[in-house]
Design a protein around this motif. Structure first.
Motif, PDB file in Angstrom:
ATOM      1  N   LEU A  18       0.854  -1.183   0.000  1.00 17.00           N
ATOM      2  CA  LEU A  18       0.000   0.000   0.000  1.00 17.00           C
ATOM      3  C   LEU A  18       0.893   1.237   0.000  1.00 17.00           C
ATOM      4  CD1 LEU A  18      -2.889   1.168   0.240  1.00 17.00           C
ATOM      5  CD2 LEU A  18      -2.670   0.929   2.726  1.00 17.00           C
ATOM      6  N   GLY A  19       0.965   1.915  -1.136  1.00 18.43           N
ATOM      7  CA  GLY A  19       1.845   3.064  -1.289  1.00 18.43           C
ATOM      8  C   GLY A  19       2.890   2.778  -2.346  1.00 18.43           C
ATOM      9  N   ALA A  20       2.584   3.117  -3.587  1.00 18.10           N
ATOM     10  CA  ALA A  20       3.467   2.777  -4.697  1.00 18.10           C
ATOM     11  C   ALA A  20       4.393   3.939  -5.048  1.00 18.10           C
ATOM     12  CB  ALA A  20       2.654   2.364  -5.923  1.00 18.10           C
ATOM     13  N   GLY A  21       4.967   4.574  -4.004  1.00 22.06           N
ATOM     14  CA  GLY A  21       5.981   5.596  -4.220  1.00 22.06           C
ATOM     15  C   GLY A  21       7.343   4.940  -4.352  1.00 22.06           C
ATOM     16  N   ALA A  22       8.394   5.714  -4.059  1.00 16.80           N
ATOM     17  CA  ALA A  22       9.752   5.216  -4.257  1.00 16.80           C
ATOM     18  C   ALA A  22      10.043   4.003  -3.382  1.00 16.80           C
ATOM     19  CB  ALA A  22      10.758   6.333  -3.991  1.00 16.80           C
ATOM     20  N   ILE A  23       9.793   4.118  -2.083  1.00 15.12           N
ATOM     21  CA  ILE A  23      10.103   3.010  -1.176  1.00 15.12           C
ATOM     22  C   ILE A  23       9.165   1.832  -1.420  1.00 15.12           C
ATOM     23  CG2 ILE A  23      10.114   2.281   1.239  1.00 15.12           C
ATOM     24  CD1 ILE A  23      12.568   3.890   0.428  1.00 15.12           C
ATOM     25  N   GLY A  24       7.899   2.094  -1.655  1.00 12.99           N
ATOM     26  CA  GLY A  24       6.962   1.015  -1.919  1.00 12.99           C
ATOM     27  C   GLY A  24       7.350   0.200  -3.137  1.00 12.99           C
ATOM     28  N   CYS A  25       7.697   0.882  -4.220  1.00  7.73           N
ATOM     29  CA  CYS A  25       8.099   0.174  -5.443  1.00  7.73           C
ATOM     30  C   CYS A  25       9.418  -0.563  -5.244  1.00  7.73           C
ATOM     31  CB  CYS A  25       8.215   1.159  -6.605  1.00  7.73           C
ATOM     32  SG  CYS A  25       6.622   1.714  -7.244  1.00  7.73           S
ATOM     33  N   LEU A  26      10.344   0.071  -4.514  1.00  8.62           N
ATOM     34  CA  LEU A  26      11.644  -0.561  -4.276  1.00  8.62           C
ATOM     35  C   LEU A  26      11.469  -1.874  -3.506  1.00  8.62           C
ATOM     36  CD1 LEU A  26      14.746  -0.115  -4.602  1.00  8.62           C
ATOM     37  CD2 LEU A  26      14.699   0.890  -2.305  1.00  8.62           C
ATOM     38  N   LEU A  79       2.139  -4.432   3.513  1.00 10.31           N
ATOM     39  CA  LEU A  79       3.269  -3.518   3.703  1.00 10.31           C
ATOM     40  C   LEU A  79       2.789  -2.111   3.373  1.00 10.31           C
ATOM     41  CD1 LEU A  79       6.273  -2.758   4.071  1.00 10.31           C
ATOM     42  CD2 LEU A  79       6.631  -3.392   1.665  1.00 10.31           C
ATOM     43  N   VAL A  80       2.870  -1.206   4.353  1.00 12.59           N
ATOM     44  CA  VAL A  80       2.390   0.168   4.177  1.00 12.59           C
ATOM     45  C   VAL A  80       3.594   1.097   4.032  1.00 12.59           C
ATOM     46  CG1 VAL A  80       1.010   2.040   5.154  1.00 12.59           C
ATOM     47  CG2 VAL A  80       0.354  -0.355   5.568  1.00 12.59           C
ATOM     48  N   THR A  81       3.671   1.800   2.887  1.00 13.53           N
ATOM     49  CA  THR A  81       4.813   2.680   2.616  1.00 13.53           C
ATOM     50  C   THR A  81       4.351   4.060   2.158  1.00 13.53           C
ATOM     51  OG1 THR A  81       4.971   1.874   0.338  1.00 13.53           O
ATOM     52  CG2 THR A  81       6.286   0.728   1.992  1.00 13.53           C
ATOM     53  N   THR A  82       3.161   4.474   2.581  1.00 17.94           N
ATOM     54  CA  THR A  82       2.653   5.789   2.221  1.00 17.94           C
ATOM     55  C   THR A  82       3.380   6.871   3.013  1.00 17.94           C
ATOM     56  OG1 THR A  82       0.982   5.787   3.954  1.00 17.94           O
ATOM     57  CG2 THR A  82       0.361   4.794   1.849  1.00 17.94           C
ATOM     58  N   LYS A  83       3.080   8.115   2.705  1.00 25.04           N
ATOM     59  CA  LYS A  83       3.498   9.202   3.572  1.00 25.04           C
ATOM     60  C   LYS A  83       2.826   9.018   4.937  1.00 25.04           C
ATOM     61  CE  LYS A  83       6.002  11.998   0.904  1.00 25.04           C
ATOM     62  NZ  LYS A  83       7.384  12.411   1.239  1.00 25.04           N
ATOM     63  N   ALA A  84       3.491   9.469   5.992  1.00 23.34           N
ATOM     64  CA  ALA A  84       2.974   9.244   7.344  1.00 23.34           C
ATOM     65  C   ALA A  84       1.569   9.809   7.518  1.00 23.34           C
ATOM     66  CB  ALA A  84       3.929   9.868   8.368  1.00 23.34           C
ATOM     67  N   ALA A 135      16.050   6.272  -2.216  1.00 21.47           N
ATOM     68  CA  ALA A 135      15.284   6.105  -3.448  1.00 21.47           C
ATOM     69  C   ALA A 135      14.419   7.332  -3.692  1.00 21.47           C
ATOM     70  CB  ALA A 135      14.401   4.858  -3.370  1.00 21.47           C
ATOM     71  N   HIS A 136      14.230   7.677  -4.961  1.00 23.35           N
ATOM     72  CA  HIS A 136      13.296   8.752  -5.289  1.00 23.35           C
ATOM     73  C   HIS A 136      12.602   8.449  -6.615  1.00 23.35           C
ATOM     74  CE1 HIS A 136      17.200  10.082  -7.040  1.00 23.35           C
ATOM     75  NE2 HIS A 136      16.443  10.452  -8.062  1.00 23.35           N
TER      76      HIS A 136
END
Length: 305
Positions: A18-26, A79-84, A135-136
């Motif tokens: 949940l959260g397909a940003g840089a860390i989520g995708c990595l 796995l949650v990797t969204t902004k806080a 990661a970015h």
């Protein structure tokens, strides 16, 4: 090739990210490359599940299943990797799909989220993580892996790693089970509370904090306050090492633009409430003014869209 079921070996958990940003995708890519089944949870049903990871060795591409939040089959491992600041709403959007007893790993910046979430969802088991992987985003699900780091995962009061930890240990970089995850989270928060707001306010890369006298003095003042708060809160290791840790991170990430700087530059909300805001709450609990952090908090808050 025989399946795990036919050989009598229990199938490993299927992870939803949940959260397909840089860390989520990595981490999604790392888990998938390690042999785990992974699905990306997105706000809408549009978009491809193609993930591109760039690093010093070149580009790697893979395609992962994509499901819209709220339209998913039973989720047992999340796995949650969204902004806080998005965690609560994002979790609520898919709460109906999460099975009772599911394991939820929060790999997000800041502190103070797990307690309220555990009270709101007592049927779930929350685990906590922190990572120094760099990661970015370069585009939708297109990530530059700028620097390899360490990831620590744990759960307060739990000594033994869960069976699924092996998926992380062989997948996304260097992962370690940490029996004192709160201290690990505090150390990461303390470093972020010094570097991120300063770079956001002064619109500078991390390395500038060591290059200019005014910024070096600001770093030192913030570190002194972190030391006071850390001693009072029982985080002795951070209290004794914060200046060295901050300088190490500044040197190692000198060319980087902090996530908070990127958020400010793009007119997005920042995670200041969950980083400096949390530190200030702990400081108030122990009667410590932390004036430099308060001033920086106010400056970043004023930059919010």
């Amino acid at each position: 090739m025989q399946s795990r079921e036919t050989t009598g070996v229990a199938a490993e958990p299927h992870w939803h990210v949940l959260g397909a940003g840089a860390i989520g995708c990595l981490f999604a890519a790392g888990l998938a490359r390690g042999g785990s089944d992974v699905t990306l949870l997105l706000r809408d049903s549009g978009g491809s599940g193609q993930v591109i990871i760039e690093d010093a060795r070149g580009n790697s591409e893979l395609t992962l299943p994509v499901v819209q939040t709220g339209h998913c089959a039973a989720i047992s491992h999340l796995l949650v990797t969204t902004k806080a600041y998005d965690v609560g709403a994002a979790l609520a959007a898919c709460a109906g799909d999460i099975t009772d007893g599911a394991d939820v790993l929060l790999l997000v910046n800041g502190m103070g989220l797990a307690g309220p979430l555990q009270k709101q969802y007592p049927q779930l088991r929350f685990f906590l993580g922190t990572t120094t992987e760099g990661a970015h985003r370069l585009g939708p699900r297109h990530v530059r892996h700028a620097g390899r780091g360490h990831t620590r995962i744990g759960r307060p009061g739990q000594v033994e790693a869960p069976a699924w930890f092996g998926q992380f240990a062989r997948g996304p970089g260097r992962c370690h089970w940490d029996t004192d995850i709160d201290s690990a989270l505090w150390e990461k928060l303390a470093v972020n509370a010094v570097i991120n707001p300063l770079t956001a306010v002064h619109r500078c890369r991390n390395g500038a904090l060591a290059e200019h006298a005014q910024l070096r003095e600001a770093v030192a003042a913030l570190c002194r306050e972190v030391t006071q708060v850390s001693y009072a809160a029982g985080y002795t290791d951070t209290a004794q090492t914060i200046e060295d840790k901050v300088q190490q991170v500044i040197r190692a990430t000198a060319a980087n633009r902090s996530s908070m700087l990127q958020d400010v530059a793009h007119g997005r909300a920042t995670e200041i409430d969950h980083i400096t805001g949390y530190l200030l709450r702990v400081a108030r609990e122990h009667g410590i003014p932390a004036r430099h952090h308060q001033a920086l908090f106010d400056e970043v808050t004023a930059l919010a869209p």
